[in-house]
Design a protein around this motif. Structure first.
Motif, PDB file in Angstrom:
ATOM      1  N   THR A 312       0.736  -1.222   0.041  1.00  0.00           N
ATOM      2  CA  THR A 312      -0.053  -0.123   0.138  1.00  0.00           C
ATOM      3  C   THR A 312       0.870   1.203  -0.124  1.00  0.00           C
ATOM      4  O   THR A 312       2.015   1.137   0.122  1.00  0.00           O
ATOM      5  CB  THR A 312      -1.063   0.057   1.193  1.00  0.00           C
ATOM      6  N   TRP A 313       0.417   2.569   0.019  1.00  0.00           N
ATOM      7  CA  TRP A 313       0.750   3.596  -0.063  1.00  0.00           C
ATOM      8  C   TRP A 313       0.083   4.808   0.556  1.00  0.00           C
ATOM      9  O   TRP A 313      -1.071   4.512   0.916  1.00  0.00           O
ATOM     10  CB  TRP A 313       1.434   4.048  -1.509  1.00  0.00           C
ATOM     11  N   THR A 314       0.688   5.834   0.701  1.00  0.00           N
ATOM     12  CA  THR A 314      -0.195   6.872   1.579  1.00  0.00           C
ATOM     13  C   THR A 314      -1.428   7.364   0.803  1.00  0.00           C
ATOM     14  O   THR A 314      -2.586   7.552   1.581  1.00  0.00           O
ATOM     15  CB  THR A 314       0.525   8.366   1.577  1.00  0.00           C
ATOM     16  N   ASP A 315      -1.658   7.449  -0.408  1.00  0.00           N
ATOM     17  CA  ASP A 315      -2.972   7.606  -1.266  1.00  0.00           C
ATOM     18  C   ASP A 315      -3.878   6.512  -1.004  1.00  0.00           C
ATOM     19  O   ASP A 315      -5.254   6.941  -1.006  1.00  0.00           O
ATOM     20  CB  ASP A 315      -2.867   7.889  -2.709  1.00  0.00           C
ATOM     21  N   GLY A 316      -3.728   5.268  -0.535  1.00  0.00           N
ATOM     22  CA  GLY A 316      -4.411   4.224  -0.371  1.00  0.00           C
ATOM     23  C   GLY A 316      -5.418   3.704  -1.577  1.00  0.00           C
ATOM     24  O   GLY A 316      -6.383   3.036  -1.335  1.00  0.00           O
ATOM     25  N   THR A 323       0.715   3.941 -16.156  1.00  0.00           N
ATOM     26  CA  THR A 323       1.048   5.421 -15.734  1.00  0.00           C
ATOM     27  C   THR A 323       1.908   5.605 -14.847  1.00  0.00           C
ATOM     28  O   THR A 323       1.496   5.203 -13.652  1.00  0.00           O
ATOM     29  CB  THR A 323      -0.298   6.191 -16.089  1.00  0.00           C
ATOM     30  N   ILE A 324       3.105   6.075 -14.941  1.00  0.00           N
ATOM     31  CA  ILE A 324       3.845   6.877 -13.604  1.00  0.00           C
ATOM     32  C   ILE A 324       2.946   7.333 -12.626  1.00  0.00           C
ATOM     33  O   ILE A 324       2.316   8.448 -12.913  1.00  0.00           O
ATOM     34  CB  ILE A 324       5.160   7.502 -14.046  1.00  0.00           C
ATOM     35  N   GLU A 325       3.128   7.183 -11.523  1.00  0.00           N
ATOM     36  CA  GLU A 325       2.475   7.882 -10.063  1.00  0.00           C
ATOM     37  C   GLU A 325       3.691   8.377  -9.526  1.00  0.00           C
ATOM     38  O   GLU A 325       4.224   7.722  -8.725  1.00  0.00           O
ATOM     39  CB  GLU A 325       1.694   6.758  -9.430  1.00  0.00           C
ATOM     40  N   PRO A 326       3.987   9.537  -9.868  1.00  0.00           N
ATOM     41  CA  PRO A 326       5.142  10.362  -9.115  1.00  0.00           C
ATOM     42  C   PRO A 326       5.018  10.275  -7.670  1.00  0.00           C
ATOM     43  O   PRO A 326       4.012  10.752  -7.065  1.00  0.00           O
ATOM     44  CB  PRO A 326       5.147  11.605  -9.711  1.00  0.00           C
ATOM     45  N   GLY A 327       6.185   9.770  -6.968  1.00  0.00           N
ATOM     46  CA  GLY A 327       6.242   9.642  -5.690  1.00  0.00           C
ATOM     47  C   GLY A 327       5.735   8.568  -4.811  1.00  0.00           C
ATOM     48  O   GLY A 327       5.834   8.361  -3.697  1.00  0.00           O
ATOM     49  N   ILE A 328       5.123   7.467  -5.783  1.00  0.00           N
ATOM     50  CA  ILE A 328       4.520   6.386  -4.763  1.00  0.00           C
ATOM     51  C   ILE A 328       5.586   5.505  -4.140  1.00  0.00           C
ATOM     52  O   ILE A 328       5.209   5.023  -3.249  1.00  0.00           O
ATOM     53  CB  ILE A 328       3.810   5.630  -5.987  1.00  0.00           C
ATOM     54  N   ALA A 329       6.828   5.586  -4.807  1.00  0.00           N
ATOM     55  CA  ALA A 329       7.832   4.615  -4.240  1.00  0.00           C
ATOM     56  C   ALA A 329       8.181   5.222  -2.929  1.00  0.00           C
ATOM     57  O   ALA A 329       8.516   4.356  -2.075  1.00  0.00           O
ATOM     58  CB  ALA A 329       8.886   4.799  -5.216  1.00  0.00           C
ATOM     59  N   ALA A 330       8.239   6.315  -2.665  1.00  0.00           N
ATOM     60  CA  ALA A 330       8.700   7.120  -1.520  1.00  0.00           C
ATOM     61  C   ALA A 330       7.986   6.568  -0.133  1.00  0.00           C
ATOM     62  O   ALA A 330       8.476   6.524   0.982  1.00  0.00           O
ATOM     63  CB  ALA A 330       8.452   8.677  -1.412  1.00  0.00           C
ATOM     64  N   SER A 331       6.437   6.163  -0.393  1.00  0.00           N
ATOM     65  CA  SER A 331       5.723   5.937   0.578  1.00  0.00           C
ATOM     66  C   SER A 331       5.094   4.505   0.694  1.00  0.00           C
ATOM     67  O   SER A 331       4.288   4.057   1.402  1.00  0.00           O
ATOM     68  CB  SER A 331       4.563   6.800   0.638  1.00  0.00           C
ATOM     69  N   ALA A 333       4.804   0.794   1.297  1.00  0.00           N
ATOM     70  CA  ALA A 333       4.935   0.023   2.586  1.00  0.00           C
ATOM     71  C   ALA A 333       4.193  -1.255   2.464  1.00  0.00           C
ATOM     72  O   ALA A 333       3.072  -1.625   1.802  1.00  0.00           O
ATOM     73  CB  ALA A 333       4.452   0.800   3.755  1.00  0.00           C
ATOM     74  N   VAL A 334       4.494  -2.327   3.517  1.00  0.00           N
ATOM     75  CA  VAL A 334       3.612  -3.271   3.707  1.00  0.00           C
ATOM     76  C   VAL A 334       2.289  -3.112   4.508  1.00  0.00           C
ATOM     77  O   VAL A 334       2.473  -2.318   5.553  1.00  0.00           O
ATOM     78  CB  VAL A 334       4.021  -4.510   4.078  1.00  0.00           C
ATOM     79  N   ASN A 335       1.196  -3.643   4.117  1.00  0.00           N
ATOM     80  CA  ASN A 335       0.143  -3.410   4.838  1.00  0.00           C
ATOM     81  C   ASN A 335      -0.009  -3.887   6.109  1.00  0.00           C
ATOM     82  O   ASN A 335       0.620  -5.099   6.533  1.00  0.00           O
ATOM     83  CB  ASN A 335      -1.178  -4.091   4.193  1.00  0.00           C
TER      84      ASN A 335
END
Length: 472
Positions: A312-316, A323-331, A333-335
């Motif tokens: 998962t990531w901050t956006d949920g 399509t690239i989702e800019p910044g998804i890598a930074a957040s 994490a494992v659920n």
């Protein structure tokens, strides 16, 4: 020849020898100074004997311009390679042991092991732990990329300030050259200072020069923008205080014209600034996009019921495919639910969608599906610089291959450009540098000249004594 003429010639010889000796001594004293050009006393003949007409400074404009070009190219390549080496260290060094690709392979292997023994709680916990390591690898690498961009931005600001200071110093040196040339006085020291400043400027930005009347020099950048003409042109840059995948850094402006970034492993940049912009705005963002695509792929592959599952990531949400989702890598994490109950990966239920409704300890449908999906082609954004259709395993491996190819090419180019710089410096040094052997040999010649002049004075003295004796 009269005795008075002989004395005048001897005095002139002494004076000339003194100037020549002082010139040779100065050359010897600066033998180790790379910014010093050899001086030679040029003689002229007068009725009173030989005299020093001027002090000649050894120079070769063609070799100097080639040396400036080599300095710019070598400086740019070295700066690019230095940034790539920092990224390589963040990925674990030579074997890339802490890279996302390495952790993805470990996660894939443990997932296969879990699929073969789906009832083993220890293995289930290991899979979740490996998934957590993978997520941390991607997020920490993304953080390292943005740290590199921020550090590069700070370095750009420092070098722009340095460039402006060098241009101000160049104005002083150039004015000194023009004044000395116009007045007919010795301009050699000022010329040395000016050439030294040109070399330092060339380290920061590619330049070409044009010499006008009174030895006035105009400096242009490699793309033709005026950098200095009578006075420095303004070089401006606005630092960026924080970076993430959505932030674009400011451009460097020279006389209101943006400085173009270099491109390629064997960078086209001339001067450190252009390669730093390339590193900040092209290399690092491309690698960041690859990390974002890996993270997006994991969220998509392990989704459940249209919402994030294991990853998962901050956006949920589950980002759109391809399509690239800019910044998804930074957040990434494992659920947390998986850490509380590792068997959710086997049974489902992250979002209430349970696949193993009977609670069968041997249930493997979801696990087999995940493994198959990781090995099947999916769509990636071509803007990441890699194949747009591949499995996530291949994509991660290609990312490391892309980076290593870039770093290896930059390293080879750095060796070549460093060698070229050494050769141009050697060629220029042979023309303008000081040879101790030549200077010592010239000192011996001057010693003989001094002895001859002394002998002439001695002879004239003896003749004068004889003449005075005869008239007594």
């Amino acid at each position: 020849m009269s005795l008075s003429s002989a004395i005048s010639i001897a005095q002139s010889a002494f004076s000339t020898t003194a100037v020549q000796t002082a010139t040779v001594s100065k050359n010897i004293a600066n033998a180790g100074n790379a910014d010093y050009s050899r001086r030679m006393a040029m003689l002229g003949t007068t009725p009173g004997g030989a005299q020093v007409a001027s002090i000649y400074r050894a120079q070769n404009e063609a070799l100097l311009k080639q040396n400036l070009l080599s300095i710019s190219q070598s400086s740019a390549q070295s700066s690019l390679l230095s940034g790539l080496e920092i990224l390589k260290s963040a990925l674990g060094g030579n074997d890339y042991e802490t890279s996302p690709s390495t952790y993805l392979s470990a996660f894939h292997d443990s997932l296969q092991t879990f699929a073969s023994t789906p009832g083993n709680s220890t293995i289930a916990a290991t899979v979740v732990s490996d998934a957590s390591d993978l997520a941390k690898s991607i997020s920490s690498t993304a953080a390292a990329v943005q740290d590199l961009r921020l550090d590069t931005d700070k370095q750009i600001a420092e070098e722009v300030a340095n460039l402006n200071a060098l241009l101000a110093s160049f104005e002083t040196a150039n004015n000194a050259v023009k004044q000395a040339t116009a007045a007919g006085t010795d301009a050699t020291a000022a010329l040395d200072d000016r050439d030294s400043l040109l070399k330092q400027i060339a380290e920061l930005v590619g330049i070409s020069t044009v010499t006008r009347a009174d030895n006035d020099t105009v400096i242009y950048t490699a793309d033709g923008t005026v950098l200095f003409e009578t006075q420095p042109r303004q070089v401006t840059f606005t630092p960026t205080t924080a970076y993430d995948a959505t932030v674009t850094g400011s451009a460097i402006f020279i006389d209101a014209v943006p400085l173009a970034a270099g491109s390629g492993a064997d960078t086209t940049a001339q001067g450190k600034l252009a390669s730093l912009v390339q590193l900040r705005d092209e290399v690092a963002p491309t690698f960041q996009s690859q990390l974002d695509e890996m993270a997006r792929g994991l969220v998509s592959l392990f989704q459940e019921g249209g919402a994030p599952g294991l990853f998962t990531w901050t956006d949920g949400t589950v980002p759109a495919d391809g399509t690239i989702e800019p910044g998804i890598a930074a957040s990434l994490a494992v659920n947390p639910a998986a850490q509380a109950d590792p068997f959710l990966l086997r049974d489902g239920g992250f979002n209430g969608v349970v696949a193993n409704t009977d609670g069968d300890a041997g249930f493997t449908d979801l696990l087999d599906g995940f493994i198959t999906a990781m090995d099947e082609d999916m769509t990636f954004d071509a803007a990441a610089g890699l194949d747009g259709t591949s499995s996530i395993m291949e994509f991660a491996a290609s990312s490391i291959g892309w980076f290593e190819q870039l770093r290896s090419g930059a390293s080879t180019a750095d060796d070549n450009k460093t060698a070229l710089l050494a050769r141009t410096e050697e060629a220029l040094g042979k023309v303008t540098g000081v040879s101790i052997d030549e200077e010592l040999s010239l000192l011996l010649d001057l010693e003989q000249s001094y002895k001859a002049s002394a002998k002439l004075i001695s002879t004239v003295d003896a003749m004068m004594a004889s003449l005075l004796e005869a008239v007594r």
